[in-house]
Design a protein around this motif. Structure first.
Motif, PDB file in Angstrom:
ATOM      1  N   LEU A   6       0.930  -1.352   0.040  1.00 13.26           N
ATOM      2  CA  LEU A   6       0.290   0.072   0.055  1.00 13.26           C
ATOM      3  C   LEU A   6       0.529   1.348   0.136  1.00 13.26           C
ATOM      4  O   LEU A   6      -0.050   2.152  -0.204  1.00 13.26           O
ATOM      5  CB  LEU A   6      -1.040  -0.232   1.356  1.00 13.26           C
ATOM      6  CG  LEU A   6      -2.031  -1.297   1.152  1.00 13.26           C
ATOM      7  CD1 LEU A   6      -3.073  -0.951   2.518  1.00 13.26           C
ATOM      8  CD2 LEU A   6      -3.048  -0.762  -0.222  1.00 13.26           C
ATOM      9  N   LEU A  43      -5.578  -7.914  -6.115  1.00 13.18           N
ATOM     10  CA  LEU A  43      -6.337  -7.220  -6.626  1.00 13.18           C
ATOM     11  C   LEU A  43      -7.495  -7.496  -7.590  1.00 13.18           C
ATOM     12  O   LEU A  43      -8.345  -7.999  -7.427  1.00 13.18           O
ATOM     13  CB  LEU A  43      -6.281  -5.469  -6.480  1.00 13.18           C
ATOM     14  CG  LEU A  43      -5.863  -5.103  -4.927  1.00 13.18           C
ATOM     15  CD1 LEU A  43      -5.619  -3.636  -5.313  1.00 13.18           C
ATOM     16  CD2 LEU A  43      -6.798  -5.301  -4.327  1.00 13.18           C
ATOM     17  N   LEU A  47      -3.286  -1.101 -11.759  1.00 14.18           N
ATOM     18  CA  LEU A  47      -3.751   0.335 -11.304  1.00 14.18           C
ATOM     19  C   LEU A  47      -2.692   1.533 -11.655  1.00 14.18           C
ATOM     20  O   LEU A  47      -3.253   2.409 -11.952  1.00 14.18           O
ATOM     21  CB  LEU A  47      -2.842  -0.174  -9.734  1.00 14.18           C
ATOM     22  CG  LEU A  47      -3.724  -0.788  -8.698  1.00 14.18           C
ATOM     23  CD1 LEU A  47      -2.641  -1.318  -7.318  1.00 14.18           C
ATOM     24  CD2 LEU A  47      -5.360  -0.481  -8.383  1.00 14.18           C
ATOM     25  N   ASP A  60      -9.945   2.199 -10.783  1.00 16.31           N
ATOM     26  CA  ASP A  60      -9.488   1.309  -9.722  1.00 16.31           C
ATOM     27  C   ASP A  60      -8.704   2.215  -8.787  1.00 16.31           C
ATOM     28  O   ASP A  60      -8.426   2.054  -7.776  1.00 16.31           O
ATOM     29  CB  ASP A  60      -9.260   0.273  -9.646  1.00 16.31           C
ATOM     30  CG  ASP A  60     -10.448  -1.114 -10.988  1.00 16.31           C
ATOM     31  OD1 ASP A  60     -11.505  -0.134 -10.724  1.00 16.31           O
ATOM     32  OD2 ASP A  60     -10.253  -1.915 -11.463  1.00 16.31           O
ATOM     33  N   LEU A  64      -8.933   3.235  -4.761  1.00 14.06           N
ATOM     34  CA  LEU A  64      -8.063   3.142  -4.358  1.00 14.06           C
ATOM     35  C   LEU A  64      -7.217   3.175  -3.104  1.00 14.06           C
ATOM     36  O   LEU A  64      -7.020   3.272  -1.794  1.00 14.06           O
ATOM     37  CB  LEU A  64      -7.185   1.501  -4.704  1.00 14.06           C
ATOM     38  CG  LEU A  64      -6.288   0.639  -3.516  1.00 14.06           C
ATOM     39  CD1 LEU A  64      -6.244   0.053  -2.246  1.00 14.06           C
ATOM     40  CD2 LEU A  64      -5.689  -0.133  -4.683  1.00 14.06           C
ATOM     41  N   TYR A  65      -7.161   4.678  -3.710  1.00 14.46           N
ATOM     42  CA  TYR A  65      -5.974   5.413  -3.126  1.00 14.46           C
ATOM     43  C   TYR A  65      -6.064   5.743  -1.901  1.00 14.46           C
ATOM     44  O   TYR A  65      -6.031   5.942  -0.629  1.00 14.46           O
ATOM     45  CB  TYR A  65      -6.069   6.990  -4.401  1.00 14.46           C
ATOM     46  CG  TYR A  65      -4.985   7.861  -3.539  1.00 14.46           C
ATOM     47  CD1 TYR A  65      -3.958   7.643  -3.145  1.00 14.46           C
ATOM     48  CD2 TYR A  65      -5.506   9.014  -3.057  1.00 14.46           C
ATOM     49  CE1 TYR A  65      -2.789   8.848  -2.462  1.00 14.46           C
ATOM     50  CE2 TYR A  65      -4.750  10.079  -2.479  1.00 14.46           C
ATOM     51  CZ  TYR A  65      -2.849   9.983  -2.281  1.00 14.46           C
ATOM     52  OH  TYR A  65      -2.464  10.569  -1.499  1.00 14.46           O
ATOM     53  N   GLU A  67      -8.391   4.745  -0.300  1.00 20.78           N
ATOM     54  CA  GLU A  67      -8.691   3.093   1.337  1.00 20.78           C
ATOM     55  C   GLU A  67      -7.048   3.095   1.715  1.00 20.78           C
ATOM     56  O   GLU A  67      -7.219   3.126   2.264  1.00 20.78           O
ATOM     57  CB  GLU A  67      -8.917   2.309   0.244  1.00 20.78           C
ATOM     58  CG  GLU A  67     -11.332   2.772   0.062  1.00 20.78           C
ATOM     59  CD  GLU A  67     -11.965   3.229   2.218  1.00 20.78           C
ATOM     60  OE1 GLU A  67     -10.990   2.169   2.437  1.00 20.78           O
ATOM     61  OE2 GLU A  67     -12.527   3.670   1.656  1.00 20.78           O
ATOM     62  N   ALA A  68      -6.443   3.049   0.628  1.00 22.01           N
ATOM     63  CA  ALA A  68      -4.785   2.942   1.593  1.00 22.01           C
ATOM     64  C   ALA A  68      -4.587   4.301   2.192  1.00 22.01           C
ATOM     65  O   ALA A  68      -4.058   3.449   2.671  1.00 22.01           O
ATOM     66  CB  ALA A  68      -4.212   2.973  -0.325  1.00 22.01           C
TER      67      ALA A  68
END
Length: 267
Positions: A6, A43, A47, A60, A64-65, A67-68
């Motif tokens: 991450l 995943l 990305l 995507d 994700l950013y 949340e990461a």
């Protein structure tokens, strides 16, 4: 997915460049590329798309950013929390130009009270996990906690006559972000100032030396004994001073505690 993957993803997303991202988190380029590939495999999606100059992020990756960021921040906060009893963590706060001593004192007192495990470090300029600055110096990606509202006033040489005398010799700060807001008040005389300064603090030194009049924040003028302060006629112009910090800085327990302590004091 794991913490290292991450962190690698966030670095590439923000830098848009594999080499720059590897340098930012102190990894070799092959190691970072391997982490990104492992995350994409886990995943089941792509990305980043490699381009001749850097990378392009996919939809995507955009999803994700945030949340990461949240997961990395929580993991880092846990590490800091459990290490705090063993290591006295340093909390560096930057102090930008033209912040009054009263505001600095308020932040220092709040930082000293949050926990004995934090060793406070003050630095000049855009430094540290958070910084004290006027809102017009806040970066686009920074959060802002307002701490003080400052009224702009006239600062005149002590020997100059009172408010019935209109200023004719202006000292301006053309490089300062506030300059455009002050232009309507200067009028035509502002086109040919008697002197210029990079900061309000330096402008006050010119005023105290008798060169002319400046428009400055009241908190700074009040701390300078060599000037006479007057209200701006028919103008209520203000600035806000506060704590600037990035979302990533919230991974540090000291920043979270300082923000909460200052927020509580301001409420």
């Amino acid at each position: 997915m794991d913490y290292r993957q991450l962190r690698a993803f966030i670095a590439v997303f923000e830098e848009r460049n594999i080499t720059a991202a590897a340098r930012a988190i102190h990894l070799s380029q092959p190691a970072l590329s391997g982490s990104i590939k492992a995350l994409e495999d886990a995943l089941g999606t792509t990305l980043f798309v490699r381009k001749p100059r850097g990378v392009e992020v996919t939809e995507d990756a955009r999803a994700l950013y945030p949340e990461a960021q949240r997961m990395v921040a929580e993991a880092s906060r846990l590490l800091t929390r459990f290490r705090s009893d063993r290591v006295r963590a340093a909390l560096q706060i930057g102090v930008e130009q033209d912040v009054s001593s009263a505001v600095v004192k308020k932040v220092v007192q709040a930082a000293a009270a949050i926990t004995p495990a934090v060793r406070l470090q003050l630095a000049t300029g855009c430094m540290g996990a958070a910084r004290l600055a006027s809102e017009d110096l806040r970066c686009e990606d920074e959060l802002f906690l307002p701490l003080h509202s400052d009224l702009y006033v006239l600062a005149r040489p002590v020997a100059e006559q009172g408010p019935d005398t209109a200023p004719t010799h202006w000292i301006t700060c053309p490089a300062h972000p506030s300059h455009q807001r002050l232009l309507p008040f200067y009028g035509v005389a502002g086109n040919a100032p008697v002197a210029e300064a990079d900061t309000f603090t330096l402008a006050l030194e010119l005023v105290a030396a008798g060169l002319g009049t400046a428009i400055v924040p009241e908190s700074l003028a009040a701390e300078h004994r060599g000037v006479h302060v007057e209200a701006l006629p028919q103008l209520d112009l203000r600035r806000r001073i506060g704590l600037c910090y990035s979302a990533q800085a919230l991974a540090l327990e000291g920043v979270v505690q300082l923000r909460d302590a200052l927020d509580l004091a301001a409420s």
